[in-house]
Write a protein that holds these residues in place. Structure first.
Motif, PDB file in Angstrom:
ATOM      1  N   PHE A 189     -68.029  23.415 -19.358  1.00  0.00           N
ATOM      2  CA  PHE A 189     -66.595  23.495 -19.625  1.00  0.00           C
ATOM      3  C   PHE A 189     -65.848  23.963 -18.376  1.00  0.00           C
ATOM      4  O   PHE A 189     -64.831  23.390 -17.990  1.00  0.00           O
ATOM      5  N   TRP A 190     -66.359  24.992 -17.752  1.00  0.00           N
ATOM      6  CA  TRP A 190     -65.706  25.566 -16.571  1.00  0.00           C
ATOM      7  C   TRP A 190     -65.542  24.517 -15.467  1.00  0.00           C
ATOM      8  O   TRP A 190     -64.446  24.338 -14.933  1.00  0.00           O
ATOM      9  N   PHE A 191     -66.613  23.835 -15.144  1.00  0.00           N
ATOM     10  CA  PHE A 191     -66.554  22.882 -14.035  1.00  0.00           C
ATOM     11  C   PHE A 191     -65.852  21.579 -14.407  1.00  0.00           C
ATOM     12  O   PHE A 191     -65.410  20.848 -13.529  1.00  0.00           O
ATOM     13  N   ARG A 192     -65.708  21.299 -15.698  1.00  0.00           N
ATOM     14  CA  ARG A 192     -64.992  20.091 -16.117  1.00  0.00           C
ATOM     15  C   ARG A 192     -63.498  20.344 -16.261  1.00  0.00           C
ATOM     16  O   ARG A 192     -62.688  19.506 -15.887  1.00  0.00           O
ATOM     17  N   TYR A 193     -63.129  21.513 -16.789  1.00  0.00           N
ATOM     18  CA  TYR A 193     -61.730  21.728 -17.149  1.00  0.00           C
ATOM     19  C   TYR A 193     -61.025  22.875 -16.436  1.00  0.00           C
ATOM     20  O   TYR A 193     -59.804  22.868 -16.352  1.00  0.00           O
ATOM     21  N   PRO A 210     -61.442  22.463 -11.563  1.00  0.00           N
ATOM     22  CA  PRO A 210     -60.599  21.482 -10.856  1.00  0.00           C
ATOM     23  C   PRO A 210     -59.098  21.762 -10.968  1.00  0.00           C
ATOM     24  O   PRO A 210     -58.315  21.286 -10.151  1.00  0.00           O
ATOM     25  N   TYR A 211     -58.704  22.527 -11.971  1.00  0.00           N
ATOM     26  CA  TYR A 211     -57.278  22.777 -12.221  1.00  0.00           C
ATOM     27  C   TYR A 211     -56.923  24.261 -12.092  1.00  0.00           C
ATOM     28  O   TYR A 211     -55.960  24.718 -12.674  1.00  0.00           O
ATOM     29  N   ARG A 212     -57.713  25.005 -11.332  1.00  0.00           N
ATOM     30  CA  ARG A 212     -57.527  26.456 -11.308  1.00  0.00           C
ATOM     31  C   ARG A 212     -56.138  26.874 -10.817  1.00  0.00           C
ATOM     32  O   ARG A 212     -55.581  27.848 -11.299  1.00  0.00           O
ATOM     33  N   SER A 213     -55.534  26.147  -9.887  1.00  0.00           N
ATOM     34  CA  SER A 213     -54.172  26.487  -9.454  1.00  0.00           C
ATOM     35  C   SER A 213     -53.184  26.260 -10.588  1.00  0.00           C
ATOM     36  O   SER A 213     -52.279  27.072 -10.812  1.00  0.00           O
ATOM     37  N   MET A 214     -53.344  25.166 -11.290  1.00  0.00           N
ATOM     38  CA  MET A 214     -52.441  24.852 -12.396  1.00  0.00           C
ATOM     39  C   MET A 214     -52.597  25.844 -13.545  1.00  0.00           C
ATOM     40  O   MET A 214     -51.632  26.154 -14.230  1.00  0.00           O
ATOM     41  N   VAL A 215     -53.819  26.324 -13.751  1.00  0.00           N
ATOM     42  CA  VAL A 215     -54.069  27.285 -14.821  1.00  0.00           C
ATOM     43  C   VAL A 215     -53.218  28.534 -14.615  1.00  0.00           C
ATOM     44  O   VAL A 215     -52.758  29.152 -15.569  1.00  0.00           O
ATOM     45  N   MET A 240     -50.272  28.501 -13.060  1.00  0.00           N
ATOM     46  CA  MET A 240     -48.845  28.151 -13.055  1.00  0.00           C
ATOM     47  C   MET A 240     -48.304  27.697 -14.401  1.00  0.00           C
ATOM     48  O   MET A 240     -47.111  27.816 -14.670  1.00  0.00           O
ATOM     49  N   TYR A 241     -49.151  27.141 -15.259  1.00  0.00           N
ATOM     50  CA  TYR A 241     -48.680  26.549 -16.507  1.00  0.00           C
ATOM     51  C   TYR A 241     -49.320  27.239 -17.706  1.00  0.00           C
ATOM     52  O   TYR A 241     -50.346  27.896 -17.585  1.00  0.00           O
ATOM     53  N   SER A 242     -48.740  27.016 -18.848  1.00  0.00           N
ATOM     54  CA  SER A 242     -49.286  27.619 -20.073  1.00  0.00           C
ATOM     55  C   SER A 242     -50.588  26.917 -20.460  1.00  0.00           C
ATOM     56  O   SER A 242     -50.829  25.768 -20.091  1.00  0.00           O
ATOM     57  N   SER A 243     -51.376  27.623 -21.217  1.00  0.00           N
ATOM     58  CA  SER A 243     -52.650  27.038 -21.656  1.00  0.00           C
ATOM     59  C   SER A 243     -52.409  25.797 -22.517  1.00  0.00           C
ATOM     60  O   SER A 243     -53.163  24.832 -22.468  1.00  0.00           O
ATOM     61  N   ARG A 244     -51.333  25.801 -23.301  1.00  0.00           N
ATOM     62  CA  ARG A 244     -50.999  24.638 -24.138  1.00  0.00           C
ATOM     63  C   ARG A 244     -50.687  23.417 -23.261  1.00  0.00           C
ATOM     64  O   ARG A 244     -51.140  22.312 -23.547  1.00  0.00           O
ATOM     65  N   GLU A 245     -49.928  23.619 -22.197  1.00  0.00           N
ATOM     66  CA  GLU A 245     -49.593  22.509 -21.292  1.00  0.00           C
ATOM     67  C   GLU A 245     -50.847  21.964 -20.611  1.00  0.00           C
ATOM     68  O   GLU A 245     -51.038  20.760 -20.533  1.00  0.00           O
ATOM     69  N   ILE A 246     -51.675  22.851 -20.136  1.00  0.00           N
ATOM     70  CA  ILE A 246     -52.921  22.427 -19.472  1.00  0.00           C
ATOM     71  C   ILE A 246     -53.804  21.681 -20.468  1.00  0.00           C
ATOM     72  O   ILE A 246     -54.358  20.629 -20.156  1.00  0.00           O
ATOM     73  N   PHE A 247     -53.924  22.226 -21.675  1.00  0.00           N
ATOM     74  CA  PHE A 247     -54.754  21.562 -22.687  1.00  0.00           C
ATOM     75  C   PHE A 247     -54.235  20.158 -22.981  1.00  0.00           C
ATOM     76  O   PHE A 247     -55.006  19.193 -22.973  1.00  0.00           O
ATOM     77  N   ASN A 248     -52.949  20.028 -23.255  1.00  0.00           N
ATOM     78  CA  ASN A 248     -52.374  18.722 -23.607  1.00  0.00           C
ATOM     79  C   ASN A 248     -52.467  17.712 -22.476  1.00  0.00           C
ATOM     80  O   ASN A 248     -52.698  16.522 -22.719  1.00  0.00           O
ATOM     81  N   TYR A 286     -54.640  17.829 -19.585  1.00  0.00           N
ATOM     82  CA  TYR A 286     -55.925  17.597 -18.920  1.00  0.00           C
ATOM     83  C   TYR A 286     -57.156  17.708 -19.814  1.00  0.00           C
ATOM     84  O   TYR A 286     -58.183  17.115 -19.513  1.00  0.00           O
ATOM     85  N   VAL A 287     -57.058  18.475 -20.867  1.00  0.00           N
ATOM     86  CA  VAL A 287     -58.233  18.670 -21.712  1.00  0.00           C
ATOM     87  C   VAL A 287     -58.231  17.704 -22.893  1.00  0.00           C
ATOM     88  O   VAL A 287     -59.205  16.976 -23.113  1.00  0.00           O
ATOM     89  N   LYS A 288     -57.167  17.669 -23.637  1.00  0.00           N
ATOM     90  CA  LYS A 288     -57.095  16.881 -24.867  1.00  0.00           C
ATOM     91  C   LYS A 288     -57.483  15.410 -24.701  1.00  0.00           C
ATOM     92  O   LYS A 288     -58.217  14.873 -25.540  1.00  0.00           O
ATOM     93  N   PRO A 289     -57.040  14.721 -23.629  1.00  0.00           N
ATOM     94  CA  PRO A 289     -57.387  13.293 -23.497  1.00  0.00           C
ATOM     95  C   PRO A 289     -58.894  13.012 -23.423  1.00  0.00           C
ATOM     96  O   PRO A 289     -59.346  11.949 -23.824  1.00  0.00           O
ATOM     97  N   SER A 290     -59.668  13.960 -22.938  1.00  0.00           N
ATOM     98  CA  SER A 290     -61.111  13.708 -22.804  1.00  0.00           C
ATOM     99  C   SER A 290     -61.958  14.676 -23.628  1.00  0.00           C
ATOM    100  O   SER A 290     -63.179  14.704 -23.483  1.00  0.00           O
TER     101      SER A 290
END
Length: 159
Positions: free
Chosen positions: A5-9, A12-17, A19-27, A29-33
């Protein structure tokens, strides 16, 4: 599982994590895959759990792994989630389904087609399905008659 999970989600997005809410990141980058990710992790879990399930029945596996053959001029390609070669010479050709819907006759027929394309036929091949959900009513007679081995996630956790 955590490192996958860590290396997939996360990594790669640690800077965005930050800057953005967990809901935004989930919707985004995570939810589609997410279902694909869980399906692959389920297959890895099944490979380990299947050995325990069969061992409980005094069935021992000498080899376990996925099988795939690319399409060639001689025939179609095939991808089999898990092949379990037993010590007694029998083989389980397994389909892993990460779905909340009951597994139906279509999945069983697809599995039989994959078995027909598998080149290493043994004395007995056991069609086997591992699924998050239960079988449909159409599969129950096949399971009862021993034409299909079927295990849910719940079954795997009770081993």
């Amino acid at each position: 599982p955590f490192l996958y999970f860590w290396f997939r989600y996360v990594f790669p997005y640690r800077s965005m994590v930050q800057m953005y809410s967990s809901r935004e990141i989930f919707n985004l980058y995570v939810k589609p895959s997410w279902d694909i990710f869980l399906g692959l992790r389920f297959e890895a879990f099944v490979k380990r759990a299947a050995l325990s399930v069969l061992k409980e029945k005094n069935i021992f596996v000498k080899e376990a792994g996925a099988y795939w053959q690319n399409k060639t001029q001689k025939g179609p390609g095939v991808q089999i989630d898990l092949v379990l070669d037993r010590a007694d010479g029998d083989t389980h050709i397994c389909e892993c389904k990460w779905t909340a819907q009951p597994v139906g006759l279509g999945v069983y027929k697809e599995l039989l087609n994959k078995i027909s394309l598998y080149p290493h036929q043994t004395q007995t091949v056991h069609p086997t399905i591992f699924s998050l959900s239960k079988p449909s009513k159409a599969l129950l007679p096949l399971i009862k008659e021993g034409q299909l081995w079927f295990y849910t996630l719940e079954d795997l956790y009770h081993v």
